[in-house]
Design a protein around this motif. Structure first.
Motif, PDB file in Angstrom:
ATOM      1  N   LEU A  87       0.826  -1.209   0.000  1.00 12.71           N
ATOM      2  CA  LEU A  87       0.000   0.000   0.000  1.00 12.71           C
ATOM      3  C   LEU A  87       0.853   1.250   0.000  1.00 12.71           C
TER       4      LEU A  87
ATOM      5  N   SER B 215       1.160   1.454  -3.972  1.00  9.51           N
ATOM      6  CA  SER B 215      -0.014   2.247  -4.379  1.00  9.51           C
ATOM      7  C   SER B 215       0.145   3.730  -4.099  1.00  9.51           C
TER       8      SER B 215
ATOM      9  N   GLU C 111      -5.908  -2.168  -2.420  1.00 11.00           N
ATOM     10  CA  GLU C 111      -5.210  -3.041  -1.480  1.00 11.00           C
ATOM     11  C   GLU C 111      -6.166  -3.715  -0.499  1.00 11.00           C
TER      12      GLU C 111
END
Length: 571
Positions: A317, A321, A474
């Motif tokens: 994450l 991301s 996620e």
């Protein structure tokens, strides 16, 4: 009414912290002698848009609106790009700067006199290619280009080449940007360039996406395309190439792009003239077959969101991301401070918001099926003459005594080197007198996640858009991790599960799970067989024409129980 002002700004503290490397501390906001030009530039760099209107009013007494944008604000964005490129500013804070830039431009727009001319530095038509539903990368390019003076025609996702070319012509654009996430999208990009060649079109094209690399774009595609092709590794590469395209366009010249030399290429390599022999792996199939709790499929919709949150991989994450990376030139303590004081609080805040506003809705459809393998194929069976209504439910049959028939066949690729692995190797062969069991699952956190992310983007809440989009994707991955654990428990093979959740992310359990489109089973078209088995339309999941699942925050897997099953790559 008394005006209250925030006296502690975490972002400002962060910028001051980085400024210590040069022996200075960012205290310019409190310096009454600072010029209005530097004040506005620092507003952009700091991403501080609160109250910026007062400074813009002051600047308008000295400059035109376009002069403020082009000569002051864009200089601030240039500094942001330099800080990002040197690793001194993380992507979430870059987007906060872009939010401030957007707010300033929106305030100044009514003051722009049309006789001043076009304010745009250039025009790009931007889209995610046909069949691809992923838009985070494309939208980041839009944000960076737009807030650096370019006009972006964002055509959205699943965009055909015809739509891009029509928009390119209609808007008299300067370049086309194509984005895509998975390997299939790179094939679409190549196909688009071939069609443009056939039509004698030479529009500059900038390509970006997770599955692309410099060798493929600048080596293969640049060589085959009659126009210019650029590989954008990130949004600021897109900005750099647009600057280059416009610079040479003003000169009336074509850029002299370097010829890519593949460092792996061996000019003296002799091609084999004999047919390559495919060697099978030595995986033993004497393992015990676990007993599933049911045959057929089951839908589960009452899953607590907290369960999915528990299995979120924070490294994926934060770094993957949210693009928050450790600068190799900085001490570990500095990165830890950023994570602990900025990123984790934002993570916790978002989880509370998602739960409170019901932005994420975990749903699972999964099932257990009898199967056997034959060479590189996995054959899934169903009860013979079963009614269609009963097929997509739990089967009330004993597969060992009932008559079974072939239903769906997956054909997996095999490694040509290393251990010569293939997913089919982990299941009993067709000549076995017993059926093996293969679980399949599809998980999603729902369409509302996509809608809310789009709302943030449309409202120019760029930082929140990045954060929420990453969390939603996620969370779907966390849900898959959690439900895989449920499957292992139902099969009775969970005794080898690590007690440390983080070790589960490194396959700290028996068996493995493989998602279509990734290294061990790269054929995304196999998703259609998964849909044939589970019929996930029942929980709102569909396939695009290029076999990608919608909503984007959805993932699937074939689960393998064999003790020797691990991730592997097909090269």
């Amino acid at each position: 009414m008394k005006e209250f002002r925030c006296i502690y700004d975490p972002l400002q503290e962060l910028m001051e912290y980085y400024g210590k490397d040069k022996g200075e501390k960012r205290t310019v906001k409190t310096d009454i002698n600072i010029s209005i030009e530097d004040m506005l530039k620092n507003r952009i760099v700091d991403g501080d848009k609160i109250g910026v209107e007062k400074e813009l009013v002051k600047a308008l007494k000295k400059y035109s609106a376009l002069q403020i944008i082009n000569d002051i604000l864009l200089e601030g964005m240039k500094v942001v790009g330099e800080l990002f490129g040197s690793g001194q500013m993380q992507l979430p804070f870059v987007l906060q700067s872009a939010e401030c830039m957007k707010a300033c431009v929106s305030y100044l727009e009514p003051y722009i006199d049309k006789v001043e001319g076009e304010s745009s530095k250039g025009i790009m038509v931007l889209a995610t290619v046909k069949g691809d539903v992923h838009d985070i990368g494309k939208n980041l390019v839009d944000i960076i280009l737009t807030n650096n003076g370019f006009n972006v025609i964002n055509l959205g996702i699943k965009c055909s080449l015809e739509t891009m070319l029509e928009s390119y012509t209609t808007n008299n654009a300067d370049a086309i940007g194509m984005s895509g996430l998975l390997v299939k999208s790179t094939a679409i990009m190549k196909e688009n360039l071939e069609i443009m060649n056939d039509r004698n079109l030479t529009a500059p094209v900038i390509l970006g996406g997770a599955a692309l690399n410099k060798r493929f774009v600048e080596g293969e595609l640049r060589e085959m395309y009659n126009g210019d092709v650029y590989y954008a590794n990130d949004a600021f590469d897109g900005l750099k190439f647009m600057d280059t395209i416009m610079e040479y366009k003003r000169k009336g010249e074509r850029p002299k792009l370097e010829v890519y030399v593949d460092p792996r290429k061996n000019e003296n390599k002799i091609e084999s003239t004999t047919e390559e022999i495919i060697i099978k792996s030595d995986i033993s199939r004497d393992n015990k077959i676990p007993k599933p709790p049911f045959w057929g499929s089951r839908i589960v919709e009452d899953i607590p969101l907290e369960k999915a949150f528990e299995y979120i991989n924070e490294v994926a994450l934060f770094r993957g991301s949210w693009n928050v990376y450790k600068d190799r030139n900085k001490a570990d303590s500095e990165y830890d401070k950023l994570i602990n004081e900025e990123i984790i609080p934002k993570f916790n805040e978002l989880k509370l918001q998602a739960k409170r506003e019901q932005l994420l809705s975990p749903k699972v459809i999964y099932g257990y099926y009898p199967c056997k393998s034959e060479d590189n194929s996995l054959i899934v069976y169903k009860p013979k003459n079963i009614a269609q209504d009963n097929l997509y439910a739990e089967w009330e049959v004993d597969i060992n005594t009932s008559e079974m028939e072939k239903w769906v066949t997956f054909k997996f690729p095999r490694q040509r080197t290393e251990k010569h692995l293939c997913i089919s190797d982990f299941f009993k062969s067709e000549d076995s007198d017993v059926f093996d069991v293969v679980p399949f699952m599809i998980v999603t956190v729902g369409e509302k996640a996509t809608e809310y992310a789009q709302k943030l983007y449309d409202n120019n809440q760029y930082q929140d858009y990045l954060y929420f989009h990453g969390l939603s994707v996620e969370t779907a991955e966390g849900l898959a991790e959690y439900w895989h654990k449920i499957v292992r428990r139902e099969l009775g093979i969970d005794k080898k599960d690590s007690t440390d959740t983080k070790k589960l992310f490194q396959q700290g359990y028996q068996g493995s799970r493989y998602s279509f489109g990734y290294p061990a089973c790269p054929n995304l078209e196999d998703n259609k067989y998964m849909f044939e088995l589970l019929k996930p339309e029942r929980i709102g999941i569909t396939l695009t024409e290029e076999w990608q699942m919608v909503p984007e925050q959805t993932t699937n897997a074939i689960i393998v129980h064999h003790p020797k099953a691990r991730y592997f790559f097909i090269k």
